[in-house]
Design a protein around this motif. Structure first.
Motif, PDB file in Angstrom:
ATOM      1  N   ILE A   1       0.868  -1.178   0.000  1.00  0.00           N
ATOM      2  CA  ILE A   1       0.000   0.000   0.000  1.00  0.00           C
ATOM      3  C   ILE A   1       0.904   1.226   0.000  1.00  0.00           C
ATOM      4  N   GLY A   2       1.024   1.824  -1.175  1.00  0.00           N
ATOM      5  CA  GLY A   2       1.950   2.946  -1.289  1.00  0.00           C
ATOM      6  C   GLY A   2       1.565   3.972  -2.328  1.00  0.00           C
ATOM      7  N   GLY A   3       0.518   3.692  -3.132  1.00  0.00           N
ATOM      8  CA  GLY A   3       0.142   4.633  -4.174  1.00  0.00           C
ATOM      9  C   GLY A   3       1.063   4.536  -5.368  1.00  0.00           C
ATOM     10  N   THR A   4       1.269   5.653  -6.042  1.00  0.00           N
ATOM     11  CA  THR A   4       2.098   5.683  -7.238  1.00  0.00           C
ATOM     12  C   THR A   4       3.576   5.503  -6.882  1.00  0.00           C
ATOM     13  N   ARG A   5       4.379   5.290  -7.921  1.00  0.00           N
ATOM     14  CA  ARG A   5       5.824   5.193  -7.709  1.00  0.00           C
ATOM     15  C   ARG A   5       6.341   6.440  -7.002  1.00  0.00           C
ATOM     16  N   ALA A   6       5.898   7.614  -7.446  1.00  0.00           N
ATOM     17  CA  ALA A   6       6.356   8.868  -6.829  1.00  0.00           C
ATOM     18  C   ALA A   6       5.955   8.931  -5.365  1.00  0.00           C
ATOM     19  N   GLU A   7       4.757   8.459  -5.042  1.00  0.00           N
ATOM     20  CA  GLU A   7       4.297   8.487  -3.653  1.00  0.00           C
ATOM     21  C   GLU A   7       5.092   7.513  -2.788  1.00  0.00           C
TER      22      GLU A   7
END
Length: 477
Positions: free
Chosen positions: A307-313
């Motif tokens: 659970i981390g969102g996008t690569r950037a996030e």
């Protein structure tokens, strides 16, 4: 006057590496005793029935891609359960990256990035045994040029991450985050090379009945070969083991200093004192009434969810933590054991395992943050919780002394500390003290339940202390 030698080998610490070392040495015909301070053996591979006698929770490690791939652990008949989806990564309310065990199915779901995923993975899958042997080796034998090229080029590609789709980029980034450090990095890329391709080969399995079963198998093997594992047996000073011809320490550098610091040469002691510890894990065990109500129904079949969102996030959260700050939206690694092993609970009582990456030594209870992160992708999860137990980063060391400040890698996984782990020496397992060796995750090949650090250290002990050479059936006296 020194006490008489009555034991061939003493091992301090019964984590997977300490037990692995004891297995190798007991099988060689030596008398071996393992000293464990806790009430049960296993270190990072332990399980408990926390809330209900019918539900088994893994206290630290839960999912075991390295155990399935490890040349050492593959000798054992481990009962491993394989989820249809080794890992997945929800990105937003409508988008989810899914790594199926089946490569073709994964590529098909990735659409325009499917062909690129296949090109990235295919050589790794084809040469998986060679690549695993190198990355789980002692880092002292140069790999074959072809194998080195596969690892280096794909570690760099993972670092650059040129995938166009959010799904493929996030699948790589979520695995990079297992490095517990600043991203992007070559270390994160190397971890992605290993773990991403294993999802399509030996898998990301869950031991039937819990991680403790791995430890139990190693203890049984030690005892079958005449060895002994002593629990509630804390060793405070390495001199307590003067009756052993050789001593192996399955300890983080801090533990080595606690046991042997005054005896170590100044240069080596200072090198251990300079070892850096990395960001931490803060964990919550949940007992829930039903499977997590994911928006994306496929997630229910995933053994592991990032659970981390996008690569950037993901990168933003990991970089904040690496800088000693709490991430607004921390990276959360979650396991659903019953997606692979239905025996772990009951229809109305299921275990969920989750931890967030937090700054080193963070005292904050992670429960609210982890629930909030899960709720984003599974509204209503909060209502399924029957019970929970949190271990803040600052308390992880009480569970396992090797997890200094909550660093579950036993020392930060940085380029310098991979090449010189724990200190820069040709033989990282051998200390300057006669007959004393290191065998923890602070030595090559580093963290993970694979037992390879224990095997590598034990091989040094056999050769250096007992005159063992290939072809000899038993060590010399």
């Amino acid at each position: 006057m020194s006490p008489p030698v009555t034991l061939d080998v003493a091992v301090v610490g019964s984590g997977p590496n300490g037990l692995a070392a004891a297995v190798v040495l007991a099988r060689a015909g030596l008398s071996v005793e393992v000293y464990e301070a806790s009430a049960e053996p296993g270190g990072g591979a332990r399980s408990k029935r926390l809330f209900d006698s019918d539900v088994v929770h893994d206290i630290c490690s839960a999912v075991h891609p390295m155990a399935a791939a490890s040349p050492f652990l593959r000798q054992f008949d481990l009962d491993l359960c394989y989820p249809e989806i080794p890992y997945a990564h929800p990105i937003d309310e409508k988008t989810t990256g899914i790594a199926y065990a089946d490569l073709d199915r994964t590529c098909a779901r990735l659409g325009t990035d499917g062909a690129k995923w296949r090109r990235f993975m295919a050589p790794l899958i084809e040469h998986s045994d060679e690549i695993t042997e190198v990355l789980l080796g002692d880092l002292r034998r140069p790999p074959r040029p072809r194998t080195a090229a596969y690892i280096a080029t794909r570690a760099l590609a993972a670092t650059v991450n040129s995938f166009r789709s959010k799904e493929a980029a996030a699948l790589i980034a979520g695995v990079e985050a297992h490095a517990l450090g600043k991203l992007p990095s070559l270390i994160g890329g190397g971890i992605a090379v290993l773990l991403c391709h294993l999802a399509h080969t030996t898998g990301w399995p869950i031991p039937r009945g819990g991680s403790q079963r791995i430890s139990d198998a190693l203890v049984a093997d030690i005892e079958a070969h005449g060895g002994r594992v002593r629990t509630n047996a804390r060793v405070a000073d390495v001199r307590e083991l003067a009756h052993a011809r050789a001593v192996l320490l399955d300890l983080a550098p801090k533990g080595v200093l606690d046991l042997a610091g005054p005896l170590l040469p100044q240069q080596y002691r200072r090198a251990l004192e300079k070892v850096r510890y990395g960001p931490a894990a803060a964990k919550v065990d949940f007992l829930v009434s039903e499977a997590i109500p994911w928006r994306e129904k496929e997630l229910a079949r995933a053994g592991t969810v990032h659970i981390g969102g996008t690569r950037a996030e993901v990168h933003a959260a990991e970089n904040a933590v690496a800088a000693g700050k709490r991430a607004r939206d921390p990276f959360v690694l979650l396991s659903q054991p019953m997606a692979a092993d239905p025996s772990r609970g009951l229809p109305g009582k299921q275990p969920i395992w989750a931890y967030a990456h937090v700054p080193h030594g963070d005292p904050l209870d992670p429960t609210a943050a982890i629930i909030r992160r899960i709720e984003r992708f599974a509204p209503g999860f909060r209502d399924t919780i029957l019970a929970s137990r949190a271990i803040p980063a600052s308390e992880f060391e009480a569970y396992n002394a090797n997890y200094v400040g909550g660093d579950i890698a036993a020392a930060a996984v940085t380029m310098r500390q991979v090449l010189g782990r724990p200190v820069l020496r040709w033989d990282p397992y051998r200390t300057p003290l006669r007959g004393v060796y290191l065998c923890s995750a602070a030595t090559p090949p580093g963290p993970g339940v694979h037992g390879m650090a224990g095997q590598h250290a034990a091989e040094r002990v056999l050769r250096n202390e007992f005159g063992y050479r290939p072809g000899r059936t038993r060590p010399v006296s």
